[in-house]
Design a protein around this motif. Structure first.
Motif, short mmCIF file in Angstrom:
data_model
loop_
_atom_site.label_atom_id
_atom_site.label_comp_id
_atom_site.label_asym_id
_atom_site.label_seq_id
_atom_site.Cartn_x
_atom_site.Cartn_y
_atom_site.Cartn_z
N ASP A 1 0.79 -1.37 0.07
CA ASP A 1 -0.01 -0.01 0.04
C ASP A 1 0.71 1.16 0.10
OD1 ASP A 1 -2.39 -1.69 0.20
OD2 ASP A 1 -2.17 -1.80 2.26
N ALA A 2 2.09 1.14 -0.27
CA ALA A 2 2.91 2.31 -0.20
C ALA A 2 2.49 3.15 -1.52
CB ALA A 2 4.50 1.92 -0.41
N LYS A 3 2.63 4.49 -1.04
CA LYS A 3 2.26 5.45 -2.19
C LYS A 3 3.23 5.58 -3.20
CE LYS A 3 -0.64 8.12 1.03
NZ LYS A 3 -0.90 9.59 1.60
N ASN A 4 2.60 5.49 -4.44
CA ASN A 4 3.34 5.61 -5.79
C ASN A 4 4.07 7.13 -5.82
OD1 ASN A 4 4.83 4.45 -8.02
ND2 ASN A 4 3.01 5.27 -9.28
N GLY A 5 5.20 7.22 -6.03
CA GLY A 5 5.89 8.53 -6.21
C GLY A 5 6.09 9.35 -4.90
N THR A 6 6.50 8.39 -4.00
CA THR A 6 6.72 8.97 -2.68
C THR A 6 8.05 8.43 -1.99
OG1 THR A 6 4.29 9.11 -2.13
CG2 THR A 6 6.03 9.12 -0.37
N ARG A 7 8.84 9.37 -1.68
CA ARG A 7 10.12 9.14 -0.84
C ARG A 7 10.01 8.85 0.63
NH1 ARG A 7 15.79 12.00 -2.22
NH2 ARG A 7 15.21 11.01 -3.96
N TYR A 8 10.45 7.34 1.00
CA TYR A 8 10.38 6.95 2.33
C TYR A 8 11.75 6.90 3.12
CZ TYR A 8 5.34 5.78 1.34
OH TYR A 8 4.21 5.91 0.91
N TYR A 9 11.72 6.90 4.26
CA TYR A 9 12.94 6.84 5.38
C TYR A 9 13.02 5.96 6.12
CZ TYR A 9 13.57 11.53 3.10
OH TYR A 9 13.40 12.56 2.09
N PHE A 10 14.15 5.35 6.40
CA PHE A 10 14.06 4.36 7.72
C PHE A 10 15.76 4.25 8.04
CE2 PHE A 10 14.23 1.74 3.80
CZ PHE A 10 15.31 0.93 4.13
N LYS A 11 15.86 3.67 9.06
CA LYS A 11 17.34 3.54 9.62
C LYS A 11 17.89 2.02 9.39
CE LYS A 11 16.60 7.47 12.64
NZ LYS A 11 17.44 8.42 11.90
N ALA A 12 19.36 2.13 9.19
CA ALA A 12 20.12 0.71 9.38
C ALA A 12 21.11 0.90 10.48
CB ALA A 12 20.63 0.44 7.93
N LYS A 13 21.19 -0.01 11.26
CA LYS A 13 22.23 -0.08 12.19
C LYS A 13 23.06 -1.09 12.34
CE LYS A 13 20.61 -0.73 16.65
NZ LYS A 13 19.93 -0.31 17.91
N ALA A 14 24.34 -0.69 12.26
CA ALA A 14 25.54 -1.87 12.53
C ALA A 14 25.59 -2.02 14.17
CB ALA A 14 26.71 -1.27 11.90
N VAL A 15 25.72 -3.23 14.35
CA VAL A 15 25.74 -3.58 15.88
C VAL A 15 27.06 -4.70 16.31
CG1 VAL A 15 24.44 -4.84 17.70
CG2 VAL A 15 23.12 -3.65 16.04
N ASP A 16 27.54 -3.87 17.34
CA ASP A 16 28.90 -4.64 17.97
C ASP A 16 28.12 -5.26 19.17
OD1 ASP A 16 30.97 -5.64 19.22
OD2 ASP A 16 31.68 -3.59 19.72
N GLU A 17 27.78 -6.68 19.16
CA GLU A 17 27.28 -7.29 20.06
C GLU A 17 28.09 -7.03 21.63
OE1 GLU A 17 25.14 -11.78 21.32
OE2 GLU A 17 27.06 -11.54 20.04
N GLY A 18 27.25 -6.73 22.61
CA GLY A 18 27.79 -6.62 23.82
C GLY A 18 29.02 -5.59 23.93
N ASN A 19 29.18 -4.76 22.68
CA ASN A 19 30.37 -3.82 22.52
C ASN A 19 31.71 -4.41 22.86
OD1 ASN A 19 31.28 -1.14 21.89
ND2 ASN A 19 31.21 -0.38 24.09
N LEU A 20 31.75 -5.73 22.35
CA LEU A 20 32.90 -6.46 22.88
C LEU A 20 34.14 -5.94 22.11
CD1 LEU A 20 31.50 -10.23 22.83
CD2 LEU A 20 32.17 -8.50 24.66
N ASN A 21 33.92 -5.54 20.91
CA ASN A 21 35.01 -4.99 20.39
C ASN A 21 35.29 -3.54 20.37
OD1 ASN A 21 36.05 -7.14 18.55
ND2 ASN A 21 33.94 -6.89 17.43
N GLY A 22 34.45 -2.62 21.45
CA GLY A 22 34.38 -1.40 21.54
C GLY A 22 34.13 -0.42 20.37
N LEU A 23 33.19 -0.79 19.71
CA LEU A 23 32.56 -0.14 18.47
C LEU A 23 31.34 0.60 18.90
CD1 LEU A 23 33.28 -2.72 15.60
CD2 LEU A 23 34.81 -0.85 16.45
N GLY A 24 30.66 0.03 19.96
CA GLY A 24 29.16 0.45 20.05
C GLY A 24 28.16 0.08 18.89
N ASN A 25 27.31 1.01 18.46
CA ASN A 25 26.61 0.88 17.29
C ASN A 25 26.67 1.92 16.33
OD1 ASN A 25 25.24 -1.44 18.28
ND2 ASN A 25 23.72 -0.21 19.56
N LEU A 26 26.42 1.99 15.17
CA LEU A 26 26.57 2.81 14.13
C LEU A 26 25.18 2.97 13.35
CD1 LEU A 26 29.66 3.76 12.02
CD2 LEU A 26 27.45 3.95 10.85
N THR A 27 24.63 4.01 13.07
CA THR A 27 23.28 4.25 12.67
C THR A 27 23.28 5.03 11.30
OG1 THR A 27 22.04 3.56 14.59
CG2 THR A 27 20.80 4.73 12.81
N ILE A 28 22.83 4.62 10.27
CA ILE A 28 22.78 5.47 9.05
C ILE A 28 21.17 5.55 8.61
CG2 ILE A 28 24.95 4.65 8.30
CD1 ILE A 28 23.87 2.77 6.38
#
Length: 279
Positions: A102-129
């Protein structure tokens, strides 16, 4: 592209930031926190993928961590959209997003993708784009050649269909036709999207049409996505079915009561050989 990659990497090091590299649907390297990517266009009901590398650098910008990120998660989807995060430790990470029918034709949509470092074991935290995508049913083109085919009655007329995928989603398309009496033939074909935006994502498919009667007719060849019937194209071509010697020979096998009975074995022999050796 390679030069840009290293510029972005050095910029990330300069601010002591990790990064994430996106491989699909279009390559984007050195993305840092709150970076944005544009995925192109996809149609309602289609499924798109974001594929990312696990490798990055540590938070101090000092050394490479080849298995740094552990999962790619999708967040803040528009209403009616669904997603599957990448499995933990998948290499590369692949997240799946299904656009709402049902997404509208001709519309731009937005969401986020997050890279996760499980338990911050590598000290990276999370990174969201931030991710954006245009919803449009204009995601593919077709071309059918030749525009006219002449063939014998009962013999296949072959048309060649070029399907060019212009969207961000790989998809399976169903090819059908209408206009020929008693002919129902469907062929499915998978057409991947283009990873390199400078190259075409095109597939050529032969499609057969058979008329069992003499006629000249318009045929409508239809190509429709299996993701949504909104994603559809149709082209008109011509078929000329003419009698041929071979088709006449084959027809003798269906009965010859108008001929003298003494000639029946001869015509039966003609029908046998024509069906055996002229397929």
């Amino acid at each position: 592209m390679r030069k840009l990659f290293w510029v972005l990497i050095f910029a990330a090091v300069a601010v002591n930031a990790t990064y994430v590299n996106i491989k699909e649907p279009f390559p984007s390297s050195g993305l840092v926190e709150n970076s944005s990517i544009y995925m192109g266009k996809a149609a309602p009901g289609q499924t798109v993928y974001i594929v990312a590398e696990r490798a990055t650098i540590d938070a101090a910008g000092g050394s490479m961590i080849y298995m740094g990120w552990d999962k790619l998660a999708i967040e803040d989807l528009p209403e009616g959209w669904t997603a599957e995060d990448s499995p933990w430790y998948e290499t590369p990470m692949k997240a799946k997003i299904r656009i709402s029918p049902d997404a509208k034709n001709g519309t731009r949509y937005y969401f986020k993708a997050k890279a996760v470092d499980e338990g911050n074991l590598n000290g990276l935290g999370n990174l969201t784009i931030n991710v954006s995508i245009d919803v449009s049913d204009d995601v593919f083109k077709i071309d059918v050649s030749p525009p006219e085919v002449e063939t014998g009655v009962g013999q296949p007329a072959i048309y060649y269909i070029d399907i060019e995928n212009e969207g961000a989603a790989s998809d399976t398309f169903s090819i059908t036709s209408r206009g020929v009496p008693a002919w129902k033939f469907k062929k499915d074909v998978f057409v991947p999207h283009a990873i390199d935006v400078t190259l075409q994502a095109k597939k050529t498919v032969p499609y057969e049409v058979v008329s069992n009667e003499q006629n000249e007719m318009d045929i409508y060849i239809n190509v429709t996505s299996l993701s949504s019937d909104q994603i559809s194209r149709e082209v008109r071509v011509t078929l000329k079915a003419r009698p041929s010697l071979i088709s006449d020979y084959r027809a003798t096998g269906h009965g010859l009561l108008v001929f003298p009975l003494i000639e029946s074995p001869i015509y039966s022999l003609i029908a046998f050989f024509s069906n055996s050796f002229f397929r």
